[in-house]
Design an enzyme around this catalytic site. Structure first.
Site, PDB file in Angstrom:
ATOM      1  N   THR A   1      45.136   9.714  37.547  1.00  0.00           N
ATOM      2  CA  THR A   1      46.010  10.902  37.555  1.00  0.00           C
ATOM      3  C   THR A   1      45.541  11.874  36.477  1.00  0.00           C
ATOM      4  O   THR A   1      44.988  11.449  35.468  1.00  0.00           O
ATOM      5  CB  THR A   1      47.451  10.446  37.257  1.00  0.00           C
ATOM      6  OG1 THR A   1      47.935   9.726  38.365  1.00  0.00           O
ATOM      7  CG2 THR A   1      48.384  11.604  36.956  1.00  0.00           C
TER       8      THR A   1
ATOM      9  N   VAL B   1      56.857   8.773  46.673  1.00  0.00           N
ATOM     10  CA  VAL B   1      56.689   9.812  45.658  1.00  0.00           C
ATOM     11  C   VAL B   1      56.830   9.144  44.297  1.00  0.00           C
ATOM     12  O   VAL B   1      57.754   8.360  44.082  1.00  0.00           O
ATOM     13  CB  VAL B   1      57.743  10.928  45.839  1.00  0.00           C
ATOM     14  CG1 VAL B   1      57.668  11.925  44.702  1.00  0.00           C
ATOM     15  CG2 VAL B   1      57.532  11.636  47.182  1.00  0.00           C
ATOM     16  N   GLY B   2      55.907   9.448  43.411  1.00  0.00           N
ATOM     17  CA  GLY B   2      55.938   8.837  42.083  1.00  0.00           C
ATOM     18  C   GLY B   2      56.605   9.740  41.059  1.00  0.00           C
ATOM     19  O   GLY B   2      57.407  10.613  41.389  1.00  0.00           O
ATOM     20  N   ASP B   3      56.231   9.523  39.821  1.00  0.00           N
ATOM     21  CA  ASP B   3      56.820  10.276  38.701  1.00  0.00           C
ATOM     22  C   ASP B   3      56.248  11.686  38.572  1.00  0.00           C
ATOM     23  O   ASP B   3      56.902  12.594  38.075  1.00  0.00           O
ATOM     24  CB  ASP B   3      56.515   9.536  37.394  1.00  0.00           C
ATOM     25  CG  ASP B   3      54.998   9.367  37.204  1.00  0.00           C
ATOM     26  OD1 ASP B   3      54.342   8.765  38.094  1.00  0.00           O
ATOM     27  OD2 ASP B   3      54.456   9.859  36.208  1.00  0.00           O
TER      28      ASP B   3
ATOM     29  N   THR C   1      51.217   9.690  32.423  1.00  0.00           N
ATOM     30  CA  THR C   1      50.441   8.957  33.433  1.00  0.00           C
ATOM     31  C   THR C   1      50.799   7.483  33.325  1.00  0.00           C
ATOM     32  O   THR C   1      51.267   7.028  32.281  1.00  0.00           O
ATOM     33  CB  THR C   1      48.929   9.153  33.230  1.00  0.00           C
ATOM     34  OG1 THR C   1      48.229   8.306  34.148  1.00  0.00           O
ATOM     35  CG2 THR C   1      48.470   8.779  31.819  1.00  0.00           C
ATOM     36  N   GLY C   2      50.561   6.749  34.402  1.00  0.00           N
ATOM     37  CA  GLY C   2      50.844   5.319  34.380  1.00  0.00           C
ATOM     38  C   GLY C   2      51.606   4.902  35.622  1.00  0.00           C
ATOM     39  O   GLY C   2      51.619   5.614  36.623  1.00  0.00           O
ATOM     40  N   HIS C   3      52.272   3.773  35.524  1.00  0.00           N
ATOM     41  CA  HIS C   3      52.976   3.227  36.686  1.00  0.00           C
ATOM     42  C   HIS C   3      54.207   4.084  37.003  1.00  0.00           C
ATOM     43  O   HIS C   3      55.199   4.088  36.266  1.00  0.00           O
ATOM     44  CB  HIS C   3      53.366   1.771  36.395  1.00  0.00           C
ATOM     45  CG  HIS C   3      54.091   1.128  37.520  1.00  0.00           C
ATOM     46  ND1 HIS C   3      55.294   0.475  37.370  1.00  0.00           N
ATOM     47  CD2 HIS C   3      53.796   1.073  38.848  1.00  0.00           C
ATOM     48  CE1 HIS C   3      55.695   0.036  38.546  1.00  0.00           C
ATOM     49  NE2 HIS C   3      54.799   0.379  39.450  1.00  0.00           N
TER      50      HIS C   3
HETATM   51  C1  LIG Z   1      47.230   6.534  36.376  1.00  0.00           C
HETATM   52  O1  LIG Z   1      47.982   6.636  37.562  1.00  0.00           O
HETATM   53  C2  LIG Z   1      49.056   7.385  37.633  1.00  0.00           C
HETATM   54  O2  LIG Z   1      49.372   8.042  36.683  1.00  0.00           O
HETATM   55  C3  LIG Z   1      49.837   7.342  38.914  1.00  0.00           C
HETATM   56  C4  LIG Z   1      51.099   8.152  38.950  1.00  0.00           C
HETATM   57  N1  LIG Z   1      51.842   8.110  37.722  1.00  0.00           N
HETATM   58  C5  LIG Z   1      51.959   7.654  40.084  1.00  0.00           C
HETATM   59  O3  LIG Z   1      52.545   6.603  39.954  1.00  0.00           O
HETATM   60  O4  LIG Z   1      52.007   8.292  41.096  1.00  0.00           O
END
Ligand SMILES: COC(=O)C[C@H](N)C(=O)O
Length: 321
Positions: free
Chosen positions: A181, A210-212, A232-234
């Site tokens: 991301t 849909v994510g964050d 960024t992240g989960h």
């Molecule tokens: C490093 O990956 C991400 O940041 C993915 C993003 N936060 C999502 O879950 O859609």
């Protein structure tokens, strides 16, 4: 007159192979340099974060725009958001398919509608009405991501029948699935802050997931009185703790950017076992980068210097041209 600052990230990641590292570093440095030049030429923080994120969306090494990971059906669905700290105006899009630069669309939502967030077909129609060309979805698909989807499906199959997956392996798999991301935060010479974040989400996600990233307060936040942040992240973990606004809350309570980032990432880890990373700036030009994933490509430009890194051990500082 404020001094211009931009910080960019290329996503929290488990580990980046040696051969990719150099390409990732080049991409992240280019994005920071493009954003910094926009600021030096008098552009706004919003112009700078959009410009930097466009560079990363166009770079197939990153999971955003061209190079986005694929959903269960092998398609690209992207999320993005942007926010102006001057007046808290914000724009976001989710599950968009056939646009090269979702962040440009998010900015148009911010500036040309009375809404903050458009999704799916409505976002596609809005793009067409505003002269953003629809491109064939396959143009965003890379061979690397086709292989990644195959691998993910294969590994998922192999896990069927395994009743106990250790939380460690679960995290590692979540991170490999969500690599790359992109995001940027900036302060312009008028003291305005902004953020932009863009992603293809996580590999093998359900269509419509849909994510964050497009959610204001989770994928990012910007308020001149506090600062700007991109995360960024989960995604599911970030959503549950509102990571962006939570971090800025700690700043409002008097913590330094570094302490605030540590506190909110620590909270996310202890509360929902989620890992990720953040980049933060404030009006005074302070900046911080922090992550709980194994690595996070990042770069920061300020006072003619470029700071960058990927792993904890490899920060470097060079002069900007
Ligand atoms: C490093 O990956 C991400 O940041 C993915 C993003 N936060 C999502 O879950 O859609």
């Amino acid at each position: 007159m404020n001094s211009a600052v931009i910080v960019v990230h290329g996503g929290g990641a488990s580990c980046i192979s040696k051969d990719r590292k150099e390409r990732v570093r080049q991409g992240i440095v280019k994005a920071a340099t493009v954003g910094y030049n926009i600021l030096k030429e008098g552009g706004s923080a919003v112009d700078a974060v959009e410009g930097a994120v466009v560079v990363l969306e166009d770079d197939a090494e990153f999971n955003a725009g061209h190079g986005s990971v694929l959903n269960e059906n092998g398609e690209v669905e992207m999320d993005a958001s942007i926010m102006n700290g001057k007046d808290l105006s914000a724009g976001a899009v989710s599950a968009v398919r056939c646009v090269a630069n979702p962040i440009k669309l998010a900015r148009l939502v911010m500036e040309k509608t009375h809404h903050c967030f458009l999704t799916d077909q409505g976002a596609a129609k809005f793009a067409a009405d505003n002269g953003i060309p629809a491109i064939p979805g396959e143009q965003l698909v890379t061979e690397r991501n086709k292989k990644r989807l195959e691998k993910e499906k294969h590994e998922k199959c192999a896990q069927v029948g395994v009743t106990l997956i250790s939380s460690l392996s679960l995290f590692l798999s979540l991170l490999t699935r969500s690599l790359g991301t992109v995001g940027a935060v900036a302060v312009d010479c008028r003291g305005n802050v902004a953020y932009a974040t863009s992603t293809g989400g996580i590999v093998n996600k359900m269509p419509g997931r849909v994510g964050d990233t497009p959610c204001i307060g989770s994928g990012g936040y910007a308020d001149n009185d506090i600062g700007a942040i991109s995360t960024t992240g989960h995604g599911e973990s970030i959503l549950k703790v509102n990571l962006a606004r939570l971090t800025l809350f700690h700043v409002e309570q008097g913590k330094t950017l570094e302490e605030a980032a540590e506190a909110s990432l620590g909270y996310m880890k202890s509360k929902v076992k989620g890992v990720g990373g953040v980049i933060v700036v404030n009006k005074a030009g302070d900046w911080a980068v922090k992550w709980t994933s194994a690595s996070m490509p990042w770069a920061a430009a300020k006072d003619g210097k470029l700071h960058s890194g990927i792993d904890l051990s490899d920060t470097s500082v060079t002069d900007l041209p």
